[in-house]
Design a protein around this motif. Structure first.
Motif, mmCIF file in Angstrom:
data_model
loop_
_atom_site.group_PDB
_atom_site.id
_atom_site.type_symbol
_atom_site.label_atom_id
_atom_site.label_comp_id
_atom_site.label_asym_id
_atom_site.label_seq_id
_atom_site.Cartn_x
_atom_site.Cartn_y
_atom_site.Cartn_z
ATOM 1 N N ARG A 1 -58.355 4.346 -98.804
ATOM 2 C CA ARG A 1 -59.649 4.179 -99.080
ATOM 3 C C ARG A 1 -59.921 3.381 -97.795
ATOM 4 N NH1 ARG A 1 -57.469 0.373 -102.338
ATOM 5 N NH2 ARG A 1 -57.898 -1.763 -101.538
ATOM 6 N N SER A 2 -61.733 3.759 -97.278
ATOM 7 C CA SER A 2 -61.961 3.148 -95.282
ATOM 8 C C SER A 2 -63.168 2.981 -95.731
ATOM 9 C CB SER A 2 -61.092 4.431 -94.996
ATOM 10 O OG SER A 2 -61.954 5.615 -95.034
ATOM 11 N N TRP A 3 -63.736 2.216 -94.586
ATOM 12 C CA TRP A 3 -65.035 1.711 -94.034
ATOM 13 C C TRP A 3 -65.453 0.962 -92.796
ATOM 14 C CZ3 TRP A 3 -62.071 -0.647 -97.202
ATOM 15 C CH2 TRP A 3 -61.081 -2.564 -97.536
ATOM 16 N N SER A 4 -66.119 0.760 -92.547
ATOM 17 C CA SER A 4 -66.339 -0.091 -91.409
ATOM 18 C C SER A 4 -67.273 -1.073 -91.638
ATOM 19 C CB SER A 4 -68.251 1.255 -89.954
ATOM 20 O OG SER A 4 -67.773 1.938 -89.988
ATOM 21 N N VAL A 5 -66.882 -2.417 -91.346
ATOM 22 C CA VAL A 5 -66.641 -3.794 -91.307
ATOM 23 C C VAL A 5 -68.388 -3.598 -90.792
ATOM 24 C CG1 VAL A 5 -66.851 -5.463 -91.351
ATOM 25 C CG2 VAL A 5 -64.564 -4.206 -91.963
ATOM 26 N N GLY B 1 -67.420 6.581 -87.066
ATOM 27 C CA GLY B 1 -67.263 7.308 -88.166
ATOM 28 C C GLY B 1 -66.323 8.367 -87.930
ATOM 29 N N ASP B 2 -66.251 8.962 -86.539
ATOM 30 C CA ASP B 2 -64.641 10.392 -85.849
ATOM 31 C C ASP B 2 -63.834 9.402 -86.356
ATOM 32 O OD1 ASP B 2 -67.070 11.722 -85.141
ATOM 33 O OD2 ASP B 2 -67.070 10.914 -82.763
ATOM 34 N N LEU B 3 -63.554 7.886 -86.395
ATOM 35 C CA LEU B 3 -62.230 7.633 -86.366
ATOM 36 C C LEU B 3 -61.854 7.604 -88.279
ATOM 37 C CD1 LEU B 3 -62.115 3.629 -83.847
ATOM 38 C CD2 LEU B 3 -60.502 6.114 -84.376
ATOM 39 N N LEU B 4 -63.120 7.419 -88.774
ATOM 40 C CA LEU B 4 -62.913 7.403 -90.544
ATOM 41 C C LEU B 4 -63.109 8.203 -91.038
ATOM 42 C CD1 LEU B 4 -65.859 4.900 -91.760
ATOM 43 C CD2 LEU B 4 -63.512 4.451 -91.455
ATOM 44 N N THR B 5 -63.589 9.675 -89.722
ATOM 45 C CA THR B 5 -63.029 11.290 -90.221
ATOM 46 C C THR B 5 -61.773 11.645 -90.332
ATOM 47 O OG1 THR B 5 -65.098 11.904 -90.618
ATOM 48 C CG2 THR B 5 -63.406 13.186 -90.721
ATOM 49 N N VAL C 1 -63.080 -0.449 -87.781
ATOM 50 C CA VAL C 1 -62.663 -0.161 -89.702
ATOM 51 C C VAL C 1 -61.564 -0.396 -89.775
ATOM 52 C CG1 VAL C 1 -64.243 1.888 -88.431
ATOM 53 C CG2 VAL C 1 -61.638 1.921 -87.749
ATOM 54 N N VAL C 2 -61.701 0.024 -91.227
ATOM 55 C CA VAL C 2 -60.581 -0.580 -92.101
ATOM 56 C C VAL C 2 -59.921 0.447 -92.615
ATOM 57 C CG1 VAL C 2 -59.530 -2.091 -94.160
ATOM 58 C CG2 VAL C 2 -61.375 -2.688 -92.016
ATOM 59 N N PHE C 3 -58.915 0.645 -92.998
ATOM 60 C CA PHE C 3 -57.775 1.548 -93.807
ATOM 61 C C PHE C 3 -57.405 0.700 -95.041
ATOM 62 C CE2 PHE C 3 -59.132 3.586 -90.444
ATOM 63 C CZ PHE C 3 -59.529 5.194 -90.950
ATOM 64 N N LYS C 4 -56.894 0.955 -96.181
ATOM 65 C CA LYS C 4 -56.808 0.419 -97.138
ATOM 66 C C LYS C 4 -55.594 1.953 -98.237
ATOM 67 C CE LYS C 4 -58.381 -4.187 -98.396
ATOM 68 N NZ LYS C 4 -56.962 -4.889 -97.568
ATOM 69 N N GLU C 5 -54.767 1.307 -98.951
ATOM 70 C CA GLU C 5 -54.070 2.765 -99.432
ATOM 71 C C GLU C 5 -54.431 2.243 -100.571
ATOM 72 O OE1 GLU C 5 -49.692 3.943 -100.262
ATOM 73 O OE2 GLU C 5 -49.868 2.578 -97.871
ATOM 74 N N ASN C 6 -54.931 2.804 -101.375
ATOM 75 C CA ASN C 6 -55.050 3.247 -103.107
ATOM 76 C C ASN C 6 -54.317 2.606 -104.343
ATOM 77 O OD1 ASN C 6 -58.126 3.590 -102.188
ATOM 78 N ND2 ASN C 6 -58.016 5.852 -102.570
ATOM 79 N N ASN D 1 -52.973 -3.412 -94.836
ATOM 80 C CA ASN D 1 -54.610 -3.377 -94.150
ATOM 81 C C ASN D 1 -54.110 -2.837 -92.676
ATOM 82 O OD1 ASN D 1 -57.261 -4.448 -94.102
ATOM 83 N ND2 ASN D 1 -56.514 -5.684 -92.301
ATOM 84 N N LEU D 2 -54.695 -1.959 -92.871
ATOM 85 C CA LEU D 2 -54.679 -1.365 -91.256
ATOM 86 C C LEU D 2 -56.222 -1.608 -89.912
ATOM 87 C CD1 LEU D 2 -53.249 -0.246 -88.891
ATOM 88 C CD2 LEU D 2 -53.502 2.345 -90.231
ATOM 89 N N ALA D 3 -56.293 -2.554 -90.014
ATOM 90 C CA ALA D 3 -58.009 -2.373 -88.958
ATOM 91 C C ALA D 3 -57.652 -1.688 -87.094
ATOM 92 C CB ALA D 3 -58.130 -3.861 -88.701
ATOM 93 N N LEU D 4 -58.663 -1.097 -86.834
ATOM 94 C CA LEU D 4 -59.261 -0.655 -85.857
ATOM 95 C C LEU D 4 -60.445 -1.578 -84.892
ATOM 96 C CD1 LEU D 4 -58.291 3.302 -86.903
ATOM 97 C CD2 LEU D 4 -56.650 2.121 -85.849
ATOM 98 N N ILE D 5 -59.370 -2.085 -84.067
ATOM 99 C CA ILE D 5 -60.597 -2.879 -84.173
ATOM 100 C C ILE D 5 -60.862 -2.118 -82.029
ATOM 101 C CG2 ILE D 5 -60.735 -4.902 -83.260
ATOM 102 C CD1 ILE D 5 -59.185 -5.495 -85.375
ATOM 103 N N PRO D 6 -62.227 -2.142 -81.788
ATOM 104 C CA PRO D 6 -62.967 -1.713 -79.737
ATOM 105 C C PRO D 6 -61.971 -3.092 -79.252
ATOM 106 C CG PRO D 6 -64.459 -2.255 -81.051
ATOM 107 C CD PRO D 6 -63.219 -2.424 -82.978
ATOM 108 N N PRO D 7 -62.394 -3.566 -78.304
ATOM 109 C CA PRO D 7 -61.559 -3.831 -77.228
ATOM 110 C C PRO D 7 -62.573 -4.907 -77.993
ATOM 111 C CG PRO D 7 -61.532 -2.551 -75.975
ATOM 112 C CD PRO D 7 -61.903 -1.712 -77.559
#
Length: 247
Positions: free
Chosen positions: A134-138, A116-120, A147-152, A180-186
């Motif tokens: 736009r962004s969301w947790s998968v 949630g902190d990453l999305l904010t 989490v994923v971020f995409k341009e509108n 598509n930008l994904a931030l993925i934990p280890p």
């Protein structure tokens, strides 16, 4: 004995129509239905390759797609599937593998608030830069995986500008490919899930051949576990290799 074939889906076996604008409807075959009408299609060559994979190998998707998104793919896979970038391994019955789920969930549960902190933070950074996103947790069931971020409005080229929000987090993967930008934990890794599954499938026959196919540079993480690997001629991976040997 069938070889094991680990295969990425999007931009490896199929793509959206906008990526093949030179082809007509008659040249394409529906590969995946999208909820936003941005369906994916196979060329006739990709269709022949997919049919060969399913008939001649134990073909296993290795994809960033969620379980739900995989269910909308028309290719008749009938074995395991690695989805959500390795967060989930689906069994041949389509249900999550319990052993792998327990391994991953133990690492992901403590990260729920941090997602949630990453999305904010990402949304705030994008607003500061004037980028509409736009962004969301998968989600897989009740488990947030990455989490994923995409341009509108845009092709995703400005998404790289919000990457610094995780620079301090050692081990996190910043996967940027197109819009598509994904931030993925280890703990979430196509490689880790693939390694786990190969060990299981080779338990009865340790010499069983393993092939792999992918389009993105990030796919090297699991392709390097294979005995042989390949990539589409038009792909991020091929561009990198051609650039390296042309120097």
């Amino acid at each position: 004995m069938k070889p094991i074939a680990l295969v990425d889906l999007d931009d490896t076996l199929f793509q959206t129509k906008r990526k093949v604008p030179h082809l007509s409807e008659d040249d394409l075959v529906l590969a995946s239905v999208a909820t936003n009408n941005s369906h994916s299609y196979m060329t006739k060559t990709q269709l022949a390759f997919a049919q060969w994979l399913v008939a001649s190998t134990e073909a296993i998707p290795v994809t960033a797609r969620s379980s739900e998104a995989l269910s909308r793919v028309t290719i008749p896979f009938n074995s395991y599937a690695i989805v959500s970038n390795g967060a989930v391994i689906l069994g041949p019955d389509g249900k999550p593998d319990a052993e792998w789920h327990d391994i991953v969930a133990a690492e992901l549960r403590p990260l729920e608030s941090y997602f949630g902190d990453l999305l904010t933070a990402g949304t705030a950074k994008a607003a500061e830069l004037g980028v509409s996103i736009r962004s969301w947790s998968v989600m897989e069931g009740d488990l947030a995986t990455y989490v994923v971020f995409k341009e509108n409005e845009g092709d995703g080229s400005r998404l790289q500008e919000i990457v610094p929000i995780i620079h301090e987090n050692s081990g996190w993967v910043r996967h940027h490919n197109g819009n598509n930008l994904a931030l993925i934990p280890p703990v979430i890794s196509k490689r880790l899930a693939t390694e786990f599954l190969i060990d299981r499938l080779r338990a009865a026959d340790p010499h069983r051949p393993v092939m792999g196919y992918g389009d993105s540079v990030s796919d090297f993480s699991y392709l390097s576990l294979c005995d042989w690997w390949g990539a589409p001629s038009k792909s991020q991976m091929t561009d990198l290799v051609v650039s390296a040997i042309s120097r």
